[in-house]
Design an enzyme around this catalytic site. Structure first.
Site, short mmCIF file in Angstrom:
data_model
loop_
_atom_site.label_atom_id
_atom_site.label_comp_id
_atom_site.label_asym_id
_atom_site.label_seq_id
_atom_site.Cartn_x
_atom_site.Cartn_y
_atom_site.Cartn_z
N HIS A 310 14.86 -7.97 1.86
CA HIS A 310 13.83 -7.00 2.25
C HIS A 310 13.63 -6.02 1.12
O HIS A 310 14.58 -5.66 0.43
CB HIS A 310 14.25 -6.26 3.53
CG HIS A 310 13.12 -5.55 4.19
ND1 HIS A 310 12.73 -4.29 3.82
CD2 HIS A 310 12.27 -5.96 5.16
CE1 HIS A 310 11.69 -3.95 4.55
NE2 HIS A 310 11.39 -4.94 5.37
N ASP A 367 12.64 -11.24 10.73
CA ASP A 367 12.06 -12.55 11.01
C ASP A 367 13.09 -13.65 11.23
O ASP A 367 12.74 -14.75 11.65
CB ASP A 367 11.14 -12.97 9.85
CG ASP A 367 9.90 -12.11 9.79
OD1 ASP A 367 9.40 -11.78 10.87
OD2 ASP A 367 9.45 -11.78 8.69
N1 ACO Z 1 16.20 -16.04 -1.12
C1 ACO Z 1 16.70 -16.14 -2.35
N2 ACO Z 1 16.68 -15.16 -3.28
C2 ACO Z 1 16.09 -14.01 -2.91
C3 ACO Z 1 15.53 -13.82 -1.63
C4 ACO Z 1 15.60 -14.89 -0.72
N3 ACO Z 1 15.09 -14.78 0.50
N4 ACO Z 1 15.00 -12.58 -1.55
C5 ACO Z 1 15.22 -12.01 -2.74
N5 ACO Z 1 15.88 -12.85 -3.57
C6 ACO Z 1 16.37 -12.58 -4.92
C7 ACO Z 1 15.24 -12.60 -5.94
O1 ACO Z 1 15.07 -13.89 -6.48
C8 ACO Z 1 15.73 -11.59 -6.94
O2 ACO Z 1 16.75 -12.21 -7.71
P1 ACO Z 1 16.95 -11.78 -9.28
O3 ACO Z 1 17.31 -10.33 -9.25
O4 ACO Z 1 18.03 -12.66 -9.77
O5 ACO Z 1 15.61 -12.05 -9.94
C9 ACO Z 1 16.42 -10.53 -6.08
O6 ACO Z 1 16.86 -11.23 -4.91
C10 ACO Z 1 15.51 -9.37 -5.68
O7 ACO Z 1 14.37 -9.93 -5.04
P2 ACO Z 1 12.87 -9.41 -5.23
O8 ACO Z 1 11.94 -10.56 -5.00
O9 ACO Z 1 12.75 -8.66 -6.50
O10 ACO Z 1 12.79 -8.38 -4.04
P3 ACO Z 1 11.45 -7.82 -3.40
O11 ACO Z 1 11.80 -6.51 -2.81
O12 ACO Z 1 10.32 -7.88 -4.37
O13 ACO Z 1 11.12 -8.89 -2.25
C11 ACO Z 1 11.05 -10.00 -0.16
C12 ACO Z 1 11.40 -8.70 -0.91
C13 ACO Z 1 9.60 -10.41 -0.48
C14 ACO Z 1 11.15 -9.75 1.33
C15 ACO Z 1 12.04 -11.11 -0.59
O14 ACO Z 1 13.37 -10.77 -0.25
C16 ACO Z 1 11.68 -12.46 0.00
O15 ACO Z 1 10.85 -13.19 -0.56
N6 ACO Z 1 12.30 -12.86 1.18
C17 ACO Z 1 11.95 -14.07 1.83
C18 ACO Z 1 10.66 -13.91 2.62
C19 ACO Z 1 10.87 -13.02 3.85
O16 ACO Z 1 11.80 -13.18 4.62
N7 ACO Z 1 9.91 -12.09 4.05
C20 ACO Z 1 9.90 -11.20 5.22
C21 ACO Z 1 10.25 -9.81 4.83
S1 ACO Z 1 10.28 -8.75 6.24
C22 ACO Z 1 8.64 -8.53 6.59
O17 ACO Z 1 7.78 -8.51 5.77
C23 ACO Z 1 8.32 -8.42 7.96
#
Ligand code: ACO
Length: 432
Positions: A310, A367
């Site tokens: 998140h 979710d």
């Molecule tokens: N699976 C694997 N790796 C992940 C995940 C995941 N679900 N989420 C984040 N990471 C990793 C990224 O690859 C990144 O790694 P790095 O530092 O080595 O490059 C690190 O964790 C930070 O992630 P970011 O993408 O920079 O975090 P951001 O805050 O931009 O994204 C998000 C948040 C979009 C929710 C992300 O965690 C994600 O894509 N999750 C999966 C989709 C999801 O569940 N979305 C629902 C969110 S809740 C809502 O909107 C209601």
């Protein structure tokens, strides 16, 4: 360029010159440097891709502390609201700023009953979508089209807002249920004034002329809880969309239609659908958890563990915890056994003990378990994000209202740092 904070001001040094910027402190002690005069004073803008560090507004609706996993609406903890309220009570709280007293509650309930039907002409719209049209596309179109049936919203938004809010909260569930019925080719089931908000929705979804539906209190309770937990989440992608579109003076219905489109994305509200698809894939692949955990960690693979991570929470999402418990209770109450629940539990356990997820503070979000509850209620996967929109609606309305009522509100218009070609002479067609 460096900056340091001193008391209630931040001192910023840019190329040897020092500037003072005020520090804004919120009621829960969150602090922000007010850069409102930065460009004018320094000639510099700020660059913050994805707005990771930017507060776009002040707001008194929802408080969220991502490191401690706290979420409250109008000062009330989400845990207490989910346990003690029904969804429309929380909707009232968000939109009006206080919990309704018995008379206000009754009045609101009556309004929701009165507005439950949609204009009969709108029903023909459903006939003209292709059979497999995504429900979120239909929902967005239908909500936008309400602006043509209720144009007074565009003329005097604040005066008509309370009525428009009740109208939208009531009609969206009718639209959502009709979307499902049309996709199934079943006759529409109209709203009933003897049923409560959630019971009415479930009945419109599942009642059939040949198989009458019995509204079960356990199902109503679970749905109330889910909708409450989704009702607002401060300045997320869809809410920011609603505010940005609203800042241009666009009416409530069309601003919310834009928010519905933002919510659709798999990185946002669309994740609940993606979670179930992911769990099904793992199940069909002989419960090969390791393979999918490795895929999620592989930077060359676009696969992510849906329902994990998140932008703001760096610990358990408080909503996720409540949903997980509600999920267990509902499956027992309805006597449903879902293999995907076992897969979700196992996947969560593996991820929470994996260095990659630990280092990055990746925890299950709202979710991760919500889809399992929707499945137990009989809601098909492609309607999950529609359910999210139903829940989020009061939050979008409250945020839109707050912005419209703010005398200092301005049209949302971020800046950029241009990195394209520098100025160059035009080349005539014959010389290119
Ligand atoms: N699976 C694997 N790796 C992940 C995940 C995941 N679900 N989420 C984040 N990471 C990793 C990224 O690859 C990144 O790694 P790095 O530092 O080595 O490059 C690190 O964790 C930070 O992630 P970011 O993408 O920079 O975090 P951001 O805050 O931009 O994204 C998000 C948040 C979009 C929710 C992300 O965690 C994600 O894509 N999750 C999966 C989709 C999801 O569940 N979305 C629902 C969110 S809740 C809502 O909107 C209601």
């Amino acid at each position: 360029m460096n900056n340091e904070k001193s008391g209630s001001e931040a001192i910023l040094t840019v190329e040897g010159k020092t500037y003072s910027l005020p520090v804004v402190t919120g009621t829960e002690n969150d602090k922000a440097i007010d850069i409102g005069t930065l460009l004018q004073k320094t000639g510099y803008t700020t660059l913050d891709t994805g707005y990771k560090n930017t507060a776009s507004c002040t707001s008194d609706i929802t408080f969220l502390n991502g490191s401690e996993g706290i979420l409250s609406y109008r000062g009330y903890g989400i845990e207490e609201l989910a346990e003690k309220c029904v969804f429309i009570e929380v909707a009232y709280l968000l939109v009006h700023g206080h919990l309704p007293n018995p008379a206000e509650y009754e009045n609101f309930r009556q309004l929701l009953k009165r507005f439950a039907l949609i204009h009969e002409d709108m029903i023909h719209f459903f006939d003209h979508f292709p059979p497999n049209a995504p429900p979120m596309a239909i929902l967005s179109v239908m909500v936008n089209s309400l602006s043509s049936y209720y144009p007074e919203m565009s003329l005097d938004p604040l005066k008509t807002l309370d009525t428009a809010a009740a109208r939208l909260i009531s009609k969206i569930r009718t639209i959502a249920a009709f979307t499902y019925k049309k996709s199934m080719g079943h006759p529409l089931v109209y709203p009933r004034s003897d049923l409560n908000y959630c019971g009415n929705f479930l009945n419109m979804m599942f009642d059939k002329p040949v198989y009458p539906y019995t509204v079960r209190p356990e199902a109503v309770a679970a749905l109330n809880k889910l909708l409450i937990l989704h009702a607002d989440h401060e300045q997320n992608c869809s809410t920011s969309t609603v505010r940005l579109v609203g800042s241009a003076g666009v009416n409530l219905y069309s601003s919310i239609s834009a928010g519905i489109n933002a919510l659709w994305g798999p990185l946002h509200g669309g994740a609940n659908e993606a979670v179930v698809t992911m769990l099904e894939t793992i199940h069909q692949d002989n419960d090969n958890f390791k393979k999918y955990i490795e895929k999620a960690k592989d930077k060359s693979d676009p696969f992510r563990l849906s329902g994990f991570g998140h932008r703001v929470y760096k610990t358990f999402d408080p909503r996720g915890k409540i949903i997980k418990e509600a999920c267990d209770d509902l499956l027992v109450a309805l006597n449903v056994s879902d293999p995907l629940l076992d897969i979700a539990r196992r996947l969560e356990e593996i991820a929470l003990n994996d260095e990659y997820f630990i280092e990055r503070n990746l925890f299950p979000n709202v979710d991760f378990y919500s889809g399992i509850i929707y499945r137990a209620l009989g809601i098909p996967t492609n309607m999950f994000t529609v359910m999210f929109a139903l829940g989020r609606l009061p939050g979008w309305i409250a945020q839109w209202k707050e912005q419209q009522e703010d005398p200092d509100s301005k049209i949302g218009r971020p800046r950029q740092v241009y990195i394209g070609e520098p100025s160059r002479p035009f080349v005539p067609m014959s010389k290119r």
